[in-house]
Design a protein around this motif. Structure first.
Motif, PDB file in Angstrom:
ATOM      1  N   TRP A  96       0.864  -1.216  -0.171  1.00  8.44           N
ATOM      2  CA  TRP A  96      -0.088  -0.045   0.025  1.00  8.44           C
ATOM      3  C   TRP A  96       0.768   1.246  -0.013  1.00  8.44           C
ATOM      4  O   TRP A  96       0.391   2.478  -0.347  1.00  8.44           O
ATOM      5  CB  TRP A  96      -0.989   0.039   1.223  1.00  8.44           C
ATOM      6  CG  TRP A  96      -1.936   1.336   1.033  1.00  8.44           C
ATOM      7  CD1 TRP A  96      -2.136   2.050   2.075  1.00  8.44           C
ATOM      8  CD2 TRP A  96      -2.623   1.716  -0.154  1.00  8.44           C
ATOM      9  NE1 TRP A  96      -3.073   3.141   1.733  1.00  8.44           N
ATOM     10  CE2 TRP A  96      -3.356   2.908   0.389  1.00  8.44           C
ATOM     11  CE3 TRP A  96      -2.916   1.081  -1.274  1.00  8.44           C
ATOM     12  CZ2 TRP A  96      -4.105   3.698  -0.512  1.00  8.44           C
ATOM     13  CZ3 TRP A  96      -3.710   1.915  -2.318  1.00  8.44           C
ATOM     14  CH2 TRP A  96      -4.369   3.152  -1.919  1.00  8.44           C
ATOM     15  N   SER A  97       2.156   1.149   0.178  1.00  9.08           N
ATOM     16  CA  SER A  97       3.046   2.376   0.380  1.00  9.08           C
ATOM     17  C   SER A  97       3.090   2.814  -0.953  1.00  9.08           C
ATOM     18  O   SER A  97       3.451   4.008  -1.341  1.00  9.08           O
ATOM     19  CB  SER A  97       4.480   2.136   0.930  1.00  9.08           C
ATOM     20  OG  SER A  97       4.950   1.252   0.021  1.00  9.08           O
ATOM     21  N   LYS A  98       2.689   2.069  -2.254  1.00 13.18           N
ATOM     22  CA  LYS A  98       2.717   2.403  -3.279  1.00 13.18           C
ATOM     23  C   LYS A  98       1.444   2.895  -3.912  1.00 13.18           C
ATOM     24  O   LYS A  98       1.454   3.541  -5.099  1.00 13.18           O
ATOM     25  CB  LYS A  98       3.348   1.212  -4.287  1.00 13.18           C
ATOM     26  CG  LYS A  98       4.455   0.691  -4.048  1.00 13.18           C
ATOM     27  CD  LYS A  98       4.582  -0.668  -5.180  1.00 13.18           C
ATOM     28  CE  LYS A  98       5.819  -1.635  -4.636  1.00 13.18           C
ATOM     29  NZ  LYS A  98       5.576  -3.054  -5.292  1.00 13.18           N
ATOM     30  N   GLY A  99       0.338   2.968  -2.898  1.00 12.01           N
ATOM     31  CA  GLY A  99      -0.659   3.445  -3.644  1.00 12.01           C
ATOM     32  C   GLY A  99      -1.159   4.880  -2.971  1.00 12.01           C
ATOM     33  O   GLY A  99      -0.531   5.412  -2.108  1.00 12.01           O
ATOM     34  N   LEU A 100      -2.099   5.421  -3.710  1.00 17.83           N
ATOM     35  CA  LEU A 100      -2.613   6.833  -3.347  1.00 17.83           C
ATOM     36  C   LEU A 100      -4.128   6.548  -2.880  1.00 17.83           C
ATOM     37  O   LEU A 100      -4.808   6.130  -3.568  1.00 17.83           O
ATOM     38  CB  LEU A 100      -2.520   7.617  -4.300  1.00 17.83           C
ATOM     39  CG  LEU A 100      -2.059   9.266  -3.888  1.00 17.83           C
ATOM     40  CD1 LEU A 100      -0.853   9.471  -3.500  1.00 17.83           C
ATOM     41  CD2 LEU A 100      -2.144  10.178  -5.253  1.00 17.83           C
ATOM     42  N   SER A 101      -4.474   7.231  -1.743  1.00 18.35           N
ATOM     43  CA  SER A 101      -5.885   6.990  -1.476  1.00 18.35           C
ATOM     44  C   SER A 101      -6.831   7.628  -2.251  1.00 18.35           C
ATOM     45  O   SER A 101      -6.437   9.042  -2.504  1.00 18.35           O
ATOM     46  CB  SER A 101      -5.896   7.213   0.078  1.00 18.35           C
ATOM     47  OG  SER A 101      -5.681   8.452   0.443  1.00 18.35           O
ATOM     48  N   TYR A 102      -8.111   7.565  -1.860  1.00 21.37           N
ATOM     49  CA  TYR A 102      -9.252   8.336  -2.390  1.00 21.37           C
ATOM     50  C   TYR A 102      -9.000   9.716  -2.005  1.00 21.37           C
ATOM     51  O   TYR A 102      -8.974  10.971  -2.449  1.00 21.37           O
ATOM     52  CB  TYR A 102     -10.632   7.756  -1.877  1.00 21.37           C
ATOM     53  CG  TYR A 102     -11.679   8.520  -2.206  1.00 21.37           C
ATOM     54  CD1 TYR A 102     -12.617   8.582  -1.102  1.00 21.37           C
ATOM     55  CD2 TYR A 102     -12.104   9.303  -3.172  1.00 21.37           C
ATOM     56  CE1 TYR A 102     -13.956   9.255  -1.043  1.00 21.37           C
ATOM     57  CE2 TYR A 102     -13.267   9.827  -3.372  1.00 21.37           C
ATOM     58  CZ  TYR A 102     -14.089  10.059  -2.190  1.00 21.37           C
ATOM     59  OH  TYR A 102     -15.355  10.755  -2.558  1.00 21.37           O
ATOM     60  N   LYS A 103      -8.738   9.791  -0.550  1.00 23.01           N
ATOM     61  CA  LYS A 103      -8.647  11.324   0.273  1.00 23.01           C
ATOM     62  C   LYS A 103      -7.285  11.879  -0.455  1.00 23.01           C
ATOM     63  O   LYS A 103      -7.499  13.247  -0.748  1.00 23.01           O
ATOM     64  CB  LYS A 103      -8.457  10.905   1.620  1.00 23.01           C
ATOM     65  CG  LYS A 103      -8.494  12.208   2.452  1.00 23.01           C
ATOM     66  CD  LYS A 103      -8.265  12.122   3.895  1.00 23.01           C
ATOM     67  CE  LYS A 103      -7.925  13.398   4.661  1.00 23.01           C
ATOM     68  NZ  LYS A 103      -7.137  14.348   3.988  1.00 23.01           N
ATOM     69  N   GLU A 104      -6.218  11.142  -0.637  1.00 24.02           N
ATOM     70  CA  GLU A 104      -5.116  11.960  -1.050  1.00 24.02           C
ATOM     71  C   GLU A 104      -5.415  12.383  -2.561  1.00 24.02           C
ATOM     72  O   GLU A 104      -5.037  13.545  -2.827  1.00 24.02           O
ATOM     73  CB  GLU A 104      -3.745  10.983  -1.071  1.00 24.02           C
ATOM     74  CG  GLU A 104      -3.465  10.397   0.303  1.00 24.02           C
ATOM     75  CD  GLU A 104      -2.355   9.558   0.305  1.00 24.02           C
ATOM     76  OE1 GLU A 104      -1.226   9.642   0.829  1.00 24.02           O
ATOM     77  OE2 GLU A 104      -2.603   8.272  -0.170  1.00 24.02           O
TER      78      GLU A 104
END
Ligand code: SF4
Length: 335
Positions: A203-211
């Motif tokens: 998940w450190s490679k992902g970007l969240s909806y909020k971000e």
């Protein structure tokens, strides 16, 4: 136990299912890093995959059980030799037919799509930069994909663009993607990076909806308009005031939308999955070849569907490789 009522595919949580995603092949003309394992996948003998008439016959059974929409996926569905015939045959069923493609071969299918009444086309586009696209897809087809996207727009198809957002790879293009909707009447969807077998998810490679939305709101402020999402929508949709297109976020990791899920999947080798992340599958192809009635198998599979992400309810469970790596690779499911 017969869970059928009025031929509606209900699961144990009372969710009706009327949308089937059929993967036509595990083959692809691209090698996207978040989909195809680095080492590729073992290509199996054709006999293990659904033949043209088997795709149609199994699809017909699902339609008789209340399926109203079928989306064709892959790998890349258009690389299949009989793709045109499958599309023409499925178009005869009382359904909405749609397709997800990487766009490279689309120009060869415009007439087929029109004859089949296909209006909605999803095209994968993870970058607006040629070099970066080559890094993500491990192929050089950016120009073909982009010109085919413009061809689809010119031909009045409803175009949805799918970008899997990965930190340090294309998260710096989110504002460019939104800007792309200024002059182009497309629906640009930003997909949270999801774990599949072999895609080295973390998940450190992902970007969240909020971000993602923080980035957009910081730049566009009050011009960001929230659009009404439909009941079974997977995406949370927005529009920039005055722009021709729209954009959205698909947040399976940080904000799953399973409560209203109406989706089922059929893999290219004829296995039924009641969820993108389900680890259990039902072999419909072997049953079909043995002349068995598929309906009780389909009802049973749907009834057993877990409430959320194939049973990985919490973020911790979803992030647990001992769980999320039990699934297939993305290319063998079709998203
Ligand atoms: S994760 Fe599974 S249950 Fe949730 S929306 Fe996707 S397919 Fe449906």
């Amino acid at each position: 136990m017969d869970h059928s009522s009025n031929n509606i595919l209900l699961d144990q949580f009372g969710r009706p299912h009327d949308y089937l995603r059929i993967s036509l092949t595990e083959r692809c003309n691209l090698r996207c890093t978040y989909c195809m394992p680095e080492e590729g996948i073992v290509l199996r003998p054709r006999a293990q995959f659904m033949k043209t008439d088997e795709v149609i016959a199994i699809a017909k059974t699902f339609v008789s059980l209340g399926i109203k929409k079928i989306r064709l996926t892959g790998g890349e569905p258009l690389v299949r030799n009989d793709a045109k015939e499958v599309i023409e045959q499925l178009a005869k069923l009382p359904i909405e037919l749609a397709i997800s493609t990487n766009g490279v071969l689309v120009d060869q299918f415009i007439d087929t799509f029109k004859k089949a009444g296909i209006h909605s086309i999803n095209v994968s586009l993870d970058s607006l930069q040629e070099g970066k696209t080559a890094a993500i897809t491990r192929r050089n087809n950016f120009a073909a994909t982009l010109s085919n996207i413009h061809l689809l727009i010119k031909e009045n198809f409803h175009v949805k663009l799918n970008a899997v957002i990965m930190k340090g790879l294309n998260d710096d293009e989110i504002l460019d993607f939104v800007q792309f909707t200024k002059e182009n009447p497309v629906h640009f969807r930003f997909i949270e990076f999801m774990p599949f077998n072999g895609n080295k998810w973390d998940w450190s490679k992902g970007l969240s909806y909020k971000e993602i939305m923080d980035l957009v709101n910081t730049d566009y402020g009050a011009k960001v308009q929230k659009l009404q999402d439909k009941k079974n929508d997977t995406a949370k949709s927005y529009k920039i005031e005055g722009y021709k297109g729209t954009f959205a976020v698909i947040s399976s990791v940080t904000n799953p939308f399973c409560d209203s899920c109406n989706r089922l999947r059929l893999t290219a080798d004829g296995r039924m999955k009641n969820c993108l992340f389900s680890q259990s599958e039902t072999d419909l192809l072997t049953a079909f070849r043995n002349g068995e009635d598929l309906r009780p198998l389909i009802f049973e599979n749907v009834w057993k569907k877990k409430s959320t992400r194939g049973g990985m309810d919490t973020f911790e469970e979803f992030s647990d490789a001992s769980l999320n790596q039990q699934n297939r690779s993305m290319i063998a499911i079709g998203g």
